[in-house]
Design an enzyme around this catalytic site. Sequence first.
Site, short mmCIF file in Angstrom:
data_model
loop_
_atom_site.label_atom_id
_atom_site.label_comp_id
_atom_site.label_asym_id
_atom_site.label_seq_id
_atom_site.Cartn_x
_atom_site.Cartn_y
_atom_site.Cartn_z
N GLU A 193 0.89 -1.15 0.00
CA GLU A 193 0.00 0.00 0.00
C GLU A 193 0.93 1.20 0.00
N THR B 99 11.39 3.27 0.59
CA THR B 99 11.16 4.70 0.33
C THR B 99 12.04 5.59 1.21
N ASP B 100 12.28 6.81 0.75
CA ASP B 100 13.02 7.77 1.58
C ASP B 100 12.20 8.23 2.78
N GLU B 101 10.88 7.97 2.74
CA GLU B 101 10.03 8.47 3.83
C GLU B 101 10.35 7.81 5.17
N TYR C 108 1.94 5.00 6.76
CA TYR C 108 2.60 4.40 5.58
C TYR C 108 4.10 4.25 5.83
N ALA D 166 5.76 4.34 8.55
CA ALA D 166 6.07 3.43 9.67
C ALA D 166 6.00 1.98 9.21
N LYS E 224 6.52 0.91 6.13
CA LYS E 224 7.67 0.64 5.26
C LYS E 224 8.94 0.51 6.11
N LYS F 224 -1.76 10.49 -6.64
CA LYS F 224 -0.47 11.09 -6.30
C LYS F 224 -0.36 12.45 -6.99
N TYR G 133 -1.80 21.21 -0.57
CA TYR G 133 -1.87 21.02 0.88
C TYR G 133 -1.02 22.09 1.58
N ASN H 184 6.15 21.75 -3.81
CA ASN H 184 4.95 21.28 -4.52
C ASN H 184 4.37 22.37 -5.42
N ARG I 181 -2.07 18.12 4.97
CA ARG I 181 -2.02 16.70 5.35
C ARG I 181 -1.59 16.62 6.82
P1 NAD Z 1 1.34 1.34 -6.34
O1 NAD Z 1 0.40 1.62 -5.23
O2 NAD Z 1 1.17 2.03 -7.65
O3 NAD Z 1 1.38 -0.22 -6.64
C1 NAD Z 1 1.35 -1.20 -5.65
C2 NAD Z 1 1.04 -2.53 -6.29
O4 NAD Z 1 1.07 -3.54 -5.27
C3 NAD Z 1 -0.35 -2.59 -6.94
O5 NAD Z 1 -0.27 -3.23 -8.19
C4 NAD Z 1 -1.16 -3.43 -5.96
O6 NAD Z 1 -2.22 -4.15 -6.56
C5 NAD Z 1 -0.10 -4.35 -5.39
N1 NAD Z 1 -0.45 -4.86 -4.06
C6 NAD Z 1 -0.86 -4.11 -2.98
N2 NAD Z 1 -1.12 -4.94 -1.96
C7 NAD Z 1 -0.84 -6.20 -2.36
C8 NAD Z 1 -0.91 -7.47 -1.75
N3 NAD Z 1 -1.31 -7.60 -0.48
N4 NAD Z 1 -0.55 -8.56 -2.47
C9 NAD Z 1 -0.17 -8.44 -3.76
N5 NAD Z 1 -0.10 -7.26 -4.40
C10 NAD Z 1 -0.43 -6.15 -3.70
O7 NAD Z 1 2.78 1.64 -5.73
P2 NAD Z 1 4.08 2.22 -6.41
O8 NAD Z 1 4.05 3.70 -6.35
O9 NAD Z 1 4.30 1.53 -7.69
O10 NAD Z 1 5.19 1.74 -5.35
C11 NAD Z 1 5.77 0.45 -5.46
C12 NAD Z 1 6.75 0.27 -4.31
O11 NAD Z 1 7.75 1.29 -4.36
C13 NAD Z 1 6.12 0.37 -2.93
O12 NAD Z 1 6.73 -0.60 -2.10
C14 NAD Z 1 6.46 1.77 -2.46
O13 NAD Z 1 6.55 1.82 -1.06
C15 NAD Z 1 7.80 1.97 -3.11
N6 NAD Z 1 8.17 3.37 -3.42
C16 NAD Z 1 7.30 4.16 -4.12
C17 NAD Z 1 7.70 5.45 -4.47
C18 NAD Z 1 6.81 6.37 -5.27
O14 NAD Z 1 7.13 7.55 -5.44
N7 NAD Z 1 5.68 5.91 -5.80
C19 NAD Z 1 8.97 5.93 -4.09
C20 NAD Z 1 9.80 5.08 -3.35
C21 NAD Z 1 9.40 3.81 -3.04
O1 DAU Z 2 9.15 9.86 -1.11
C1 DAU Z 2 8.71 8.64 -1.64
C2 DAU Z 2 7.22 8.52 -1.49
O2 DAU Z 2 6.64 9.43 -2.41
C3 DAU Z 2 6.70 7.11 -1.71
O3 DAU Z 2 7.20 6.26 -0.73
C4 DAU Z 2 5.16 7.08 -1.67
O4 DAU Z 2 4.71 5.79 -2.00
C5 DAU Z 2 4.64 8.07 -2.68
O5 DAU Z 2 3.24 8.13 -2.60
C6 DAU Z 2 5.24 9.46 -2.42
O6 DAU Z 2 4.74 10.02 -1.18
P1 DAU Z 2 4.32 11.57 -1.05
O7 DAU Z 2 3.38 11.71 0.07
O8 DAU Z 2 5.51 12.44 -1.07
O9 DAU Z 2 3.57 11.73 -2.48
P2 DAU Z 2 2.19 12.44 -2.91
O10 DAU Z 2 2.17 12.44 -4.40
O11 DAU Z 2 1.02 11.90 -2.18
O12 DAU Z 2 2.41 13.94 -2.42
C7 DAU Z 2 3.52 14.70 -2.88
C8 DAU Z 2 3.47 16.06 -2.19
O13 DAU Z 2 2.34 16.79 -2.70
C9 DAU Z 2 3.24 15.97 -0.69
O14 DAU Z 2 3.96 17.02 -0.05
C10 DAU Z 2 1.75 16.21 -0.52
C11 DAU Z 2 1.42 17.14 -1.66
N1 DAU Z 2 0.05 17.01 -2.23
C12 DAU Z 2 -0.38 15.78 -2.62
C13 DAU Z 2 -1.63 15.59 -3.17
C14 DAU Z 2 -2.10 14.21 -3.58
C15 DAU Z 2 -0.75 18.15 -2.43
O15 DAU Z 2 -0.33 19.27 -2.11
N2 DAU Z 2 -1.99 17.96 -2.99
C16 DAU Z 2 -2.48 16.74 -3.35
O16 DAU Z 2 -3.64 16.66 -3.81
#
Ligand code: NAD
Ligand code: DAU
Length: 360
Positions: free
Chosen positions: A86, A136-138, A162, A164, A166, A201, A219, A261, A297
């Site tokens: 997630e 993630t860097d979070e 989230y 926590a 990860k 996102k 936000y 942002n 947020r």
């Molecule tokens: P996403 O939410 O787009 O995709 C997650 C995928 O995992 C989906 O296809 C979902 O169906 C699948 N999934 C969720 N729960 C599952 C379960 N219980 N069993 C099997 N499949 C399941 O996420 P994303 O943005 O592609 O991120 C992928 C990974 O990279 C995550 O682990 C996330 O923490 C990490 N990450 C994301 C970012 C980012 O900016 N998006 C940055 C750094 C790390």
């Molecule tokens: O840093 C890596 C992480 O980046 C990943 O681990 C997460 O999976 C990924 O979702 C992302 O997390 P963020 O919380 O940084 O991403 P998000 O796109 O939700 O938000 C980016 C920034 O924009 C954050 O400061 C919140 C802000 N935001 C987000 C949304 C959705 C807004 O201001 N308005 C919005 O509607």
Amino acid sequence: MRTYLVTGGAGFIGSNYIHYMFRKYGDSIRIINVDCLTYAGNLENLKDVADRENYEFYKVNICDSEAIGRIFAENDIDRVVHFAAESHVDRSIKHPEVFVQTNVLGTLVMLNAAKAAWELPDGSFREDKKFLHVSTDEVYGSLEEDGTFFYETTPIDPHSPYSASKASSDMLVKAYIDTYHFPANITNCSNNYGPYQFPEKLIPLIINNALQGKKLPVYGDGKNVRDWLYVDDHAKAIDMVQEQGRLGERYNIGGHNEKQNIEIIHIILDTLQEMLPDGDPRKELVSENLITYVEDRKGHDRRYAIAPDKIKAEIGWYPETMFKDGIRLTIQWFFEHEDWMKHVTSGDYQKYYEEMYQNR
Ligand code: NAD
Ligand code: DAU
């Protein structure tokens, strides 16, 4: 032929990674994709590869230890690339339970299954097997606006449910490395953007709303900083860490691309104006007047910034795509995939949008 087990391959980064790997290795690898298809998982992301003989998809939940164990028993898996999670912070603030279930317990299931398949009777592991945990860097928490960076040695200090979850999954991987000498790497990456990103996102949400003349929700004061990386660069980094990373090591991956942002939103609006042809009715809709400041947020991390020094020094990876190029590629992709956006924003997305934004 090397066999990869990819979890979460139907999501944003996972599907980009699968495309990247087939572009790079063609028929010389086999990929098994395990994904239970939550709201974020979409097989439309993989329709180009679905018919390949060296690709298989299993609709399986990673928390299902029996099903995961069977996949390991029936296939000689060489590499695990563990994306499934997630991934959305706002959802974790409203509904934390599923984050612990999938991100923590699901990771434990994956670790146990790989360990059982790869461990030899003397407690050592079969040659050339590796588990890569995508994180993630979070997990490092939040930085001040003072020019400091997250290093691999930065203490873990997550704030959202989230991050926590990860951080907990990273700790489990570390525990398996430290206790069993389990062959693994952990990667901690900054914010990704690019094709197939779900419009909950920031970047795809802003592109989608702007093109429809809908409000652009910012936000708080809009000055939170994220370090944006084009998703193909992340896919490349994961492959390089799989092949060259020292066993047991953690590697930070980042874009050297810090932006507030509000800056991101202005860049998207300007780029949309440049790219939309004259006469396109959407050009009239795309406007700064859509920017709407909304309630912040909860626990909103102020700034993330990765120092990708270790991965550059040891492995030779660095971010290649400049943001001005990556954002054009991303917008172009969304222009060419309007149907994809329509499909993912129909149905449940409307409910989600109302729940998150209506009373903000
Ligand atoms: P996403 O939410 O787009 O995709 C997650 C995928 O995992 C989906 O296809 C979902 O169906 C699948 N999934 C969720 N729960 C599952 C379960 N219980 N069993 C099997 N499949 C399941 O996420 P994303 O943005 O592609 O991120 C992928 C990974 O990279 C995550 O682990 C996330 O923490 C990490 N990450 C994301 C970012 C980012 O900016 N998006 C940055 C750094 C790390
Ligand atoms: O840093 C890596 C992480 O980046 C990943 O681990 C997460 O999976 C990924 O979702 C992302 O997390 P963020 O919380 O940084 O991403 P998000 O796109 O939700 O938000 C980016 C920034 O924009 C954050 O400061 C919140 C802000 N935001 C987000 C949304 C959705 C807004 O201001 N308005 C919005 O509607």
